[in-house]
Design an enzyme around this catalytic site. Structure first.
Site, short mmCIF file in Angstrom:
data_model
loop_
_atom_site.label_atom_id
_atom_site.label_comp_id
_atom_site.label_asym_id
_atom_site.label_seq_id
_atom_site.Cartn_x
_atom_site.Cartn_y
_atom_site.Cartn_z
N PHE A 145 38.41 39.55 31.01
CA PHE A 145 38.26 40.62 32.00
C PHE A 145 38.85 40.14 33.31
O PHE A 145 38.35 39.19 33.91
CB PHE A 145 36.79 41.04 32.22
CG PHE A 145 36.71 42.18 33.22
CD1 PHE A 145 36.86 43.48 32.80
CD2 PHE A 145 36.55 41.93 34.58
CE1 PHE A 145 36.85 44.53 33.72
CE2 PHE A 145 36.53 42.97 35.50
CZ PHE A 145 36.68 44.28 35.07
N ASP A 230 40.88 32.26 36.83
CA ASP A 230 40.23 33.42 37.45
C ASP A 230 38.77 33.06 37.65
O ASP A 230 37.95 33.14 36.73
CB ASP A 230 40.39 34.65 36.56
CG ASP A 230 39.74 35.89 37.19
OD1 ASP A 230 38.95 35.72 38.14
OD2 ASP A 230 40.01 37.01 36.72
N LYS A 259 34.82 38.64 44.78
CA LYS A 259 33.38 38.89 44.71
C LYS A 259 32.61 38.18 45.83
O LYS A 259 32.57 38.69 46.94
CB LYS A 259 32.87 38.54 43.32
CG LYS A 259 33.47 39.50 42.28
CD LYS A 259 32.64 39.67 41.03
CE LYS A 259 33.07 40.92 40.27
NZ LYS A 259 33.91 40.68 39.10
#
Ligand SMILES: *Cc1c(COP(=O)(O)O)cnc(C)c1O
Length: 404
Positions: A145, A230, A259
């Site tokens: 993802f 990531d 985030k």
């Protein structure tokens, strides 16, 4: 379903009426929050065990971060990168130092950081590695993802995320996660990067086999390929270290961050790498109107400073042990597997008991907010400010839900 509708409070129906249905939220309408707790419009309190998918690592409204935001709101909020502002240098220097890299490139969302990483890797491939024009490929993992843009969903293996959004961006190869032999096979002379999550969050907090990340590092070095980690969800303290890669002693060529970097206040993302990689970009080749804006930099600089103390990483490691131990005690009592690192756990429920969604609804009724991923898997990622008592409370509520 109809019963659900009848029980759905008016505030929930209001929120759904004029929005595209691209999410299926739990039926709770939150109006305020502090630390690890949120309060709904009826005054009910819930322990937040999702923490905005790790965007709220420091909890809701951490006083230091809120103070930085307030102070900056009163001075300067946006210049665009056409001009330089006084919050920029500190942010870039301190984040680069935290990452152990020469340079950072600030953006806004995680998906933009991923897109930036892809563009930089391709340019590096053509200009430094010498890949023939238009031939670059990037190897990614099954179950990945990395966000929701058209290019990123092009290499998703989740049909919900991908189907009917083609034509797809070419130049990606998908290999099984955790399989070094498959990765070695997929890399060829036109491969510019391997893009991986060191722990696959959305997939259900999937930790790769020991030795995998060092193996990826070694393959990338030997074959002159960039290792792009990531760490948008796994990074910035979530797993008990600043970066999840650290736990295997691995340093990637490029970190993708997002985030938690925005402190739960503003979207802030960044790419961090050394000059030989990020230095390939020249003016006009990449950018974003809001990327690196003064408000974002003021908040994110304080995020970096909170992380520089090591306190949150330590909390995550220590309290994570407690969370994992508590949940492991429920294996055979409704749980079939518990995995993760630090304050980050994927739980596989016995699928004959209930779906992940149903478990999250029942947890909500017991004042704990969590999120299902696929099927009967749920994920817990509480803010790193959570206390021992709150962890025990969350585990007790999971136990109660499983016990029916
Ligand atoms: C959330 C996430 C992204 C995308 O971030 P957005 O801010 O939602 O665009 C990318 N990669 C990983 C690993 C993520 O968890």
């Amino acid at each position: 379903m109809i019963e659900d509708m009848l029980r759905t409070p008016a505030a929930v129906q209001d929120a759904e009426r004029h929005t595209a249905h691209n999410y299926h939220p739990l039926p709770v309408v939150i109006s305020s929050a502090e630390g690890a707790w949120v309060t709904d419009v009826d005054g009910r309190r819930y322990l937040d065990c999702l923490a905005g998918y790790s965007a709220l690592n420091f909890g809701h409204r951490h006083p230091t971060l809120i103070a930085a935001a307030h102070a900056q709101l009163d001075k300067l909020t946006l210049t665009s990168r056409a001009f330089i502002h006084d919050q920029f240098a500190d942010f870039c220097r301190e984040l680069a130092a935290l990452c152990g890299k020469d340079l950072v490139l600030p953006m806004n969302t995680g998906a933009e950081a991923v897109e930036t990483g892809i563009k930089v890797a391709r340019k590096w491939g053509y200009q430094v590695k010498g890949v023939p024009a238009g031939q670059a490929n990037i190897v990614v993992a099954e179950g990945n993802f990395h966000g929701r843009t058209t290019t990123i969903v092009s290499f998703s293996t989740d049909e919900d995320a991908r189907a009917d959004f083609g034509p797809y961006t070419p130049g990606f190869r998908v290999v099984p996660y955790g399989d070094l032999a498959a990765l070695a096979e997929a890399i060829d002379e036109h491969t510019v990067a391997v893009l991986l999550e060191p722990i696959q969050g959305e997939q259900g907090v999937v930790v790769p086999p020991e030795g995998y990340l060092p193996g990826v590092r070694q393959l990338c070095t030997e074959r002159d390929v960039l290792f792009i980690a990531d760490e948008i969800q796994s990074g910035l303290g979530r797993t008990g270290t600043t970066f999840a890669c650290e736990q295997e002693g691995v340093v990637p060529d490029m970190y993708l961050l997002g985030k938690a970097l925005g402190g739960g206040i503003v979207p802030v993302s960044a790419v961090a790498a050394d000059t030989d990689v990020l230095g390939v970009l020249r003016p006009g080749q990449h950018g974003s109107t809001f990327g690196g804006n003064p408000l974002a930099c003021a908040v994110a600089t304080e995020v970096v400073r909170l992380l520089a103390t090591g306190e949150f990483q330590r909390r995550s490691a220590e309290l994570g042990e407690r969370l994992h131990a508590g949940l492991r005690g429920l294996i055979g009592k409704g749980l079939v597997a518990v995995r993760g690192r630090g304050l980050w756990v994927g739980l596989d429920l016995d699928p004959s008991l209930m779906s992940g969604r149903e478990a999250c609804e029942r947890l909500m009724e017991r004042g704990v907010l969590a999120k299902d991923t696929h099927g009967s898997t749920i994920r817990l990622a509480p803010p790193l400010v959570i206390t021992e008592e709150e962890i025990d409370h969350a585990v007790a509520q999971v136990a109660a839900v499983l016990a029916g």
